[in-house]
Design a protein around this motif. Structure first.
Motif, mmCIF file in Angstrom:
data_model
loop_
_atom_site.group_PDB
_atom_site.id
_atom_site.type_symbol
_atom_site.label_atom_id
_atom_site.label_comp_id
_atom_site.label_asym_id
_atom_site.label_seq_id
_atom_site.Cartn_x
_atom_site.Cartn_y
_atom_site.Cartn_z
ATOM 1 N N THR A 116 0.832 -1.207 0.000
ATOM 2 C CA THR A 116 0.000 0.000 0.000
ATOM 3 C C THR A 116 0.866 1.255 0.000
ATOM 4 N N THR A 117 1.943 1.237 0.777
ATOM 5 C CA THR A 117 2.846 2.385 0.842
ATOM 6 C C THR A 117 3.557 2.595 -0.494
ATOM 7 N N ILE A 118 4.004 1.507 -1.106
ATOM 8 C CA ILE A 118 4.638 1.606 -2.424
ATOM 9 C C ILE A 118 3.659 2.210 -3.434
ATOM 10 N N ALA A 119 2.437 1.714 -3.425
ATOM 11 C CA ALA A 119 1.418 2.214 -4.358
ATOM 12 C C ALA A 119 1.148 3.690 -4.140
ATOM 13 N N LEU A 120 1.128 4.112 -2.875
ATOM 14 C CA LEU A 120 0.866 5.519 -2.561
ATOM 15 C C LEU A 120 1.938 6.416 -3.174
ATOM 16 N N PHE A 121 3.204 6.023 -3.051
ATOM 17 C CA PHE A 121 4.277 6.872 -3.565
ATOM 18 C C PHE A 121 4.368 6.829 -5.090
ATOM 19 N N VAL A 122 4.034 5.690 -5.684
ATOM 20 C CA VAL A 122 3.981 5.638 -7.144
ATOM 21 C C VAL A 122 2.857 6.542 -7.642
ATOM 22 N N MET A 145 -4.563 -8.186 -2.729
ATOM 23 C CA MET A 145 -4.422 -8.708 -1.378
ATOM 24 C C MET A 145 -5.292 -9.941 -1.174
ATOM 25 N N VAL A 146 -6.527 -9.895 -1.648
ATOM 26 C CA VAL A 146 -7.426 -11.048 -1.526
ATOM 27 C C VAL A 146 -6.883 -12.221 -2.339
ATOM 28 N N VAL A 207 -1.410 0.152 -10.775
ATOM 29 C CA VAL A 207 -0.449 0.519 -9.736
ATOM 30 C C VAL A 207 -0.736 -0.213 -8.434
ATOM 31 N N GLY A 208 -1.987 -0.184 -7.998
ATOM 32 C CA GLY A 208 -2.361 -0.830 -6.741
ATOM 33 C C GLY A 208 -2.139 -2.331 -6.767
ATOM 34 N N PHE A 209 -2.454 -2.957 -7.893
ATOM 35 C CA PHE A 209 -2.336 -4.411 -8.023
ATOM 36 C C PHE A 209 -0.876 -4.845 -8.035
ATOM 37 N N ILE A 210 -0.080 -4.221 -8.881
ATOM 38 C CA ILE A 210 1.325 -4.621 -9.033
ATOM 39 C C ILE A 210 2.127 -4.340 -7.767
ATOM 40 N N ALA A 211 1.819 -3.233 -7.078
ATOM 41 C CA ALA A 211 2.570 -2.862 -5.872
ATOM 42 C C ALA A 211 2.517 -3.960 -4.812
ATOM 43 N N GLN A 212 1.379 -4.662 -4.705
ATOM 44 C CA GLN A 212 1.265 -5.725 -3.715
ATOM 45 C C GLN A 212 2.201 -6.888 -4.024
ATOM 46 N N PHE A 213 2.385 -7.199 -5.292
ATOM 47 C CA PHE A 213 3.271 -8.303 -5.660
ATOM 48 C C PHE A 213 4.740 -7.892 -5.549
ATOM 49 N N ILE A 214 5.032 -6.605 -5.743
ATOM 50 C CA ILE A 214 6.386 -6.119 -5.511
ATOM 51 C C ILE A 214 6.735 -6.250 -4.023
ATOM 52 N N ALA A 215 5.807 -5.844 -3.166
ATOM 53 C CA ALA A 215 6.027 -5.941 -1.725
ATOM 54 C C ALA A 215 6.198 -7.386 -1.296
ATOM 55 N N LEU A 216 5.469 -8.268 -1.926
ATOM 56 C CA LEU A 216 5.544 -9.701 -1.601
ATOM 57 C C LEU A 216 6.958 -10.229 -1.801
ATOM 58 N N ARG A 217 7.632 -9.752 -2.844
ATOM 59 C CA ARG A 217 8.986 -10.180 -3.130
ATOM 60 C C ARG A 217 9.967 -9.673 -2.060
ATOM 61 N N PHE A 218 9.671 -8.511 -1.474
ATOM 62 C CA PHE A 218 10.555 -7.946 -0.459
ATOM 63 C C PHE A 218 10.418 -8.662 0.873
ATOM 64 N N ILE A 219 9.191 -8.989 1.251
ATOM 65 C CA ILE A 219 8.914 -9.517 2.585
ATOM 66 C C ILE A 219 9.147 -11.020 2.673
ATOM 67 N N PHE A 220 8.777 -11.762 1.635
ATOM 68 C CA PHE A 220 8.915 -13.221 1.684
ATOM 69 C C PHE A 220 10.138 -13.680 0.903
#
Length: 220
Positions: A116-122, A145-146, A207-220
């Motif tokens: 969500t934060t990544i999407a906000l800044f993009v 997310m779902v 933007v919102g959709f892709i940002a979640q998968f980018i974050a997924l790569r960082f956290i997991f």
């Protein structure tokens, strides 16, 4: 679509509420990630998150309106969104860092917050050159997310545990379809209110959709 319904959808699915919806959904779907049996045991976390990510930014925009730095709370003008984007981004960065280093916070939710934060800044960067729908950004993130939650924690059927109010079971694919339909309705509402054109919506969803998968790569 009646304008009253379009306005209601815009309020209910306000982009600043999406993180709270993400947390609520994850607590209903898999409360054990948070070390509890149901959402009622972590309801205070939902309230704190809503206060930090919704009420504080809204109060901030209200102060900007009183100072006549913005003309309306809807922030219809692209240029007027710059300061609120920056201030809201600060809150979201603090929240993201807090969750990343919180030992009891599950990686799944930390990933969603980071996305969500990544999407906000993009969205902020795009807004400097072209208007983008923050509602579409939020709904695109919610759909992702779902989808990620179903992929990680579901085996076809999702059980939503409401504590003392009981639990309901729903087909995972049906839930994803319903959330996607909600995203479409919100987009239609923004068009009905003439707040955006179709291009603003498409960019926001992406933007919102892709940002979640980018974050997924960082956290997991």
């Amino acid at each position: 679509m009646p304008r009253s319904l379009a306005y209601l959808l815009s309020v209910v699915f306000h982009p600043l509420l999406i993180v709270t919806y993400m947390l609520t959904f994850l607590l209903l779907m898999n409360p054990y990630l948070f070390g509890v049996n149901n959402i009622t045991e972590q309801f205070s976390l939902v309230i704190i998150l809503m206060f930090s990510t919704f009420f504080m930014p809204v109060l901030m925009v209200g102060m900007l309106k009183k100072l006549e730095l913005v003309s309306s709370l809807e922030l219809e003008d692209r240029q007027e969104r710059i300061i609120p984007y920056i201030l809201t981004g600060f809150f979201y960065i603090v929240m993201t860092v807090f969750f990343m280093y919180h030992p009891d916070m599950p990686n799944a939710f930390t990933s969603f917050v980071l996305g969500t934060t990544i999407a906000l800044f993009v969205a902020f960067f795009i807004n400097l050159f072209s208007k983008i729908s923050a509602h579409a950004v939020g709904m695109g993130g919610l759909v992702a997310m779902v989808l990620i939650s179903i992929w990680q924690f579901s085996h076809g059927i999702i059980s939503l545990n409401f504590g003392n109010f009981g639990a309901i079971q729903i087909n995972a694919i049906l839930l994803l379809v319903l959330v996607t339909l909600a995203a479409g309705l919100v987009g239609s509402a923004r068009l009905r209110l003439e707040a955006h054109i179709a291009q603003d919506l498409y960019g926001g969803y992406l933007v919102g959709f892709i940002a979640q998968f980018i974050a997924l790569r960082f956290i997991f």
